[in-house]
Each structure stands twice: as C-alpha cells, then as structure tokens.
Design a protein around this motif. Structure first.
Motif, PDB file in Angstrom:
ATOM      1  N   ILE A   1      -4.829  -2.845  -6.270  1.00 48.17           N
ATOM      2  CA  ILE A   1      -5.001  -2.237  -4.865  1.00 48.17           C
ATOM      3  C   ILE A   1      -6.183  -2.710  -4.425  1.00 48.17           C
ATOM      4  CG2 ILE A   1      -4.746  -0.853  -3.407  1.00 48.17           C
ATOM      5  CD1 ILE A   1      -2.417   0.269  -5.132  1.00 48.17           C
ATOM      6  N   ALA A   2      -7.473  -2.386  -5.075  1.00 51.01           N
ATOM      7  CA  ALA A   2      -8.674  -2.286  -4.581  1.00 51.01           C
ATOM      8  C   ALA A   2      -9.084  -3.790  -4.244  1.00 51.01           C
ATOM      9  CB  ALA A   2      -9.884  -1.768  -5.289  1.00 51.01           C
TER      10      ALA A   2
ATOM     11  N   ILE B   1       0.900  -1.237  -0.024  1.00 49.61           N
ATOM     12  CA  ILE B   1      -0.033  -0.037  -0.019  1.00 49.61           C
ATOM     13  C   ILE B   1       0.835   1.140   0.023  1.00 49.61           C
ATOM     14  CG2 ILE B   1      -1.646   1.276   1.449  1.00 49.61           C
ATOM     15  CD1 ILE B   1      -2.960  -1.410   2.143  1.00 49.61           C
TER      16      ILE B   1
ATOM     17  N   ARG C   1       1.855   2.394  -3.403  1.00 53.38           N
ATOM     18  CA  ARG C   1       0.694   2.368  -4.174  1.00 53.38           C
ATOM     19  C   ARG C   1       0.960   2.924  -5.706  1.00 53.38           C
ATOM     20  NH1 ARG C   1      -5.261   3.949  -1.834  1.00 53.38           N
ATOM     21  NH2 ARG C   1      -4.279   2.568  -0.098  1.00 53.38           N
TER      22      ARG C   1
ATOM     23  N   ASP D   1       1.353   0.241  -8.365  1.00 47.38           N
ATOM     24  CA  ASP D   1       0.337  -0.821  -8.711  1.00 47.38           C
ATOM     25  C   ASP D   1      -0.763   0.156  -9.212  1.00 47.38           C
ATOM     26  OD1 ASP D   1       1.088  -3.159  -8.404  1.00 47.38           O
ATOM     27  OD2 ASP D   1       0.817  -3.462  -6.198  1.00 47.38           O
ATOM     28  N   ASP D   2      -1.662  -0.396 -10.096  1.00 43.71           N
ATOM     29  CA  ASP D   2      -2.787   0.372 -10.420  1.00 43.71           C
ATOM     30  C   ASP D   2      -3.688   0.239  -9.293  1.00 43.71           C
ATOM     31  OD1 ASP D   2      -4.871  -1.782 -11.800  1.00 43.71           O
ATOM     32  OD2 ASP D   2      -3.031  -2.628 -11.942  1.00 43.71           O
ATOM     33  N   SER D   3      -4.919   1.228  -9.370  1.00 44.60           N
ATOM     34  CA  SER D   3      -5.792   1.021  -8.091  1.00 44.60           C
ATOM     35  C   SER D   3      -6.730   0.120  -8.220  1.00 44.60           C
ATOM     36  CB  SER D   3      -6.535   2.375  -8.363  1.00 44.60           C
ATOM     37  OG  SER D   3      -7.129   2.801  -9.526  1.00 44.60           O
TER      38      SER D   3
END
Lengths: 204, 204
Positions: free
Chosen positions: B146-147, B135, B138, B141-143
């Motif tokens: 992550i989500a 995280i 962040r 990484d693409d969101s």
C-alpha cells in the motif's frame, strides 16, 4: 465528500436562440444536469407553476433577497425583476450536480464575477460566422447595411471576450452537441479533478 | 490568413499506454490532425523508414539542431537522443493543421514552457482511479504494498498539476473518445477563435 457540481452558463446576444438551445439540452441531456429556475416579480401566466416555471415572488420579497445577497444575478425588465436565486444553485452544486443557467449577457457577467470556476459559453449567431462572405461580396449590399451589420458584429465580438467558449448556433442540434463536448471536456480539467485524485490518497 | 493549428500534447507516466492510445487516435481520427515524427540518433531497425518512423540523424547532426534551437524538446535514453524537431511542427501548425505529440513527461514540460497555447493531456493509469477502493480494503493488502502504491500515486498526481486535462486510460477507445471531446471543445475556446472573428470584420 461529494464532488461539487459544475456551473454552466449559457448566454449570448438577444435573439440568438439561447432558450431554444437550452430546451433542446434539457430534452436530450436533462438527466446529466439541473436547470436553474429563475425568480421573478412578474405575475404568473395561465398554467405557469411556482417552483417549476419560475419562483414567483413579490417585489418586497425579491428586494429582500437582493439586500441579503441571495441573488447570484438579477436585472429589471419592463418594471419587473428577474434573477437567479443563489440558494438553489448552491444546493444543487453541493449535491454534486451540474447546474445550467441560461441568462442574458449582463446577468452572465454578474455570475462571472462571483463564480470563477464556472463554464461560460457564448452562443453566437450564424450570421456572424458568414459575415466574411458577406463582406467579400460587399458590392452587392449597400454600404449602410454593411456598416450596421459590422457594428452589431463588433459589439457581439466584444461581448464574447468575457466568455470561455464560443458556440455557433447554426443548427440547434449541432450547437447542443458542441456544448456537450464542452461539458464532457471541462469535467476532465486537471483544476477540477485534482481534489478528487488527492482525496483518493486520503490526505489533506 | 490561415488559422493556425493547435498543438496537442499527450503524455503521462511510464507504462500508462500513451503509445497505444496515440495509435488508436491516428487509426480513428488520423485525418483530423498530423502526428509529429520524432528525431533520433539510434540506428534504424529493419523495416523502419527515415521520415516515416523517425527522422534518423547522426549524433553530430542532432547536437547541431539542439545548438541552433531547432528542438521543441529532447532527451537522452540509453546513449541516444530522442526529440521533436521544431521545424516540422511549426510548418504543420502554420498550415492550419492540428499536431499531436506523444511524449514523455519531461519532454512535455519542455514543450509547455515554449508553447503556452498547447493543449496538455495527462493520461492517468486506471489503478490511480481505483486507488480509493484499494485503500478501503486496506486489510487485504500488506502495508508495504500500500505504501509503495501510495507513493507512486502521489508522484503521478504531482505530475498531473502541470497539465490541462486528466484522461483515465481505463479502456483505449474510451480514452480516445475523451481526447476527441477535449480537442473539439478546445477548438471552441474564445481565446482560440477570437482572431478568426476579428478577421471576419477585416480589421486590425
């Protein structure tokens, strides 16, 4: 946010060898926790250092601490106060360090009522463990000896019900190993690690 | 009176490596506990032995067991039943042997509701543990990734709250050691040993 340390309370009946086990733990695993130094109103003996062996205080100073709620636990022996100052314990716990207390059973019960997430370890004498064998051989002991031993055992078992773990002090190094297993295991309890996992998510 | 054994339930999210950790435990500490063999209605594969790999039963036999309350936990996967027969588990526990179950999270919750003094261990994936670092990075990484990861982590942490211990499966041998500490430590819990001490006194 620093993860809070764990309070480990080592107690047990008088004469069970709490001090010896605590010293062995400090010698072997002293890097992994902090030992809480007691506060007392008794005079320092030759060689004893304030803040290392004890925090030496006057009776007035000690009673002021009590009045201000500054003692985690305390008791009087032979006209002197002995106890655990809350301030240093909280400071170490808040720094994320585990804290070891080695105290009498009455003190341990005071701590239990204040620190619900502490780990309470009751050191049991090996003769409690071999009591069954003695009873089986009842014919070889006189009944007064057995009755006295049974009464003592009964009292010790009653004390034990207030603790989380019972560790037999048959051999000091074995007792120390058992306590180390308890500490390692308690660090994995969901109730203790859940905050850490939730903090990983960065959420409230 | 034989002291009753302890039920150890090893569970965790799908894909965390429960089976591998269980096999390593059986290989290393297999003398110290009994592994509970599951019952299933699926056909034996070549080489699989009834009573060793699984208890192989017909669908009617399995449903009879369920109807008679004979299953500690069960579930259906791909048209077949899988579950833990209560009879063998109770038999081993009553012989004083610890019993290890390695089951899915839904099964573990069925066991939890029936065996209040079991030890429930949740194996967590190492990527949950390193989530914080991910995280923090962040930006790399693409969101959406992550989500998705956050959602999976959230679900796994929610599951964890139903267990006693959380063990990270970062390395199989380390996970096995942690579980061994938990088992050793749980055997010292006052709630488990109090009967033994009271029996030593030969009293009710």
């Amino acid at each position: 946010m620093t993860k809070k340390g764990m309070l480990i309370v080592l107690s047990g009946p008088s004469g069970v060898g709490k001090g010896t086990v605590r010293q062995a733990m400090v010698a072997k695993y002293g890097q992994q926790f902090r030992y809480s130094i007691s506060m007392t109103t008794r005079q320092p003996r030759p060689g004893e250092v304030d803040g290392a062996d004890y925090y030496f205080r006057t009776k007035t100073e000690f009673e002021d601490e009590i009045a201000q709620g500054g003692m985690l636990e305390y008791a009087q022996y032979v006209g002197n106060y002995y106890g655990t100052p809350l301030r240093y314990v909280n400071q170490m716990l808040n720094e994320g360090q585990d804290v070891l207390l080695e105290i009498e059973v009455r003190g341990a019960m005071q701590v239990r009522s204040k620190v619900s997430d502490g780990v309470f370890i009751f050191l049991t004498p090996p003769d409690l463990h071999i009591l069954q064998k003695r009873i089986e051989k009842r014919g070889t002991d006189d009944s007064a000896t057995i009755a006295k031993r049974m009464q003592k055992a009964r009292e010790e078992i009653n004390l034990m019900t207030n603790y989380d773990y019972a560790v037999v002090n048959d051999q000091v190094d074995k007792a120390v190993d058992r306590i180390e297993h308890i500490i390692a295991s308690e660090h994995l309890r969901v109730a203790r690690v859940l905050d850490t996992y939730q903090n990983m998510l960065g959420e409230d």
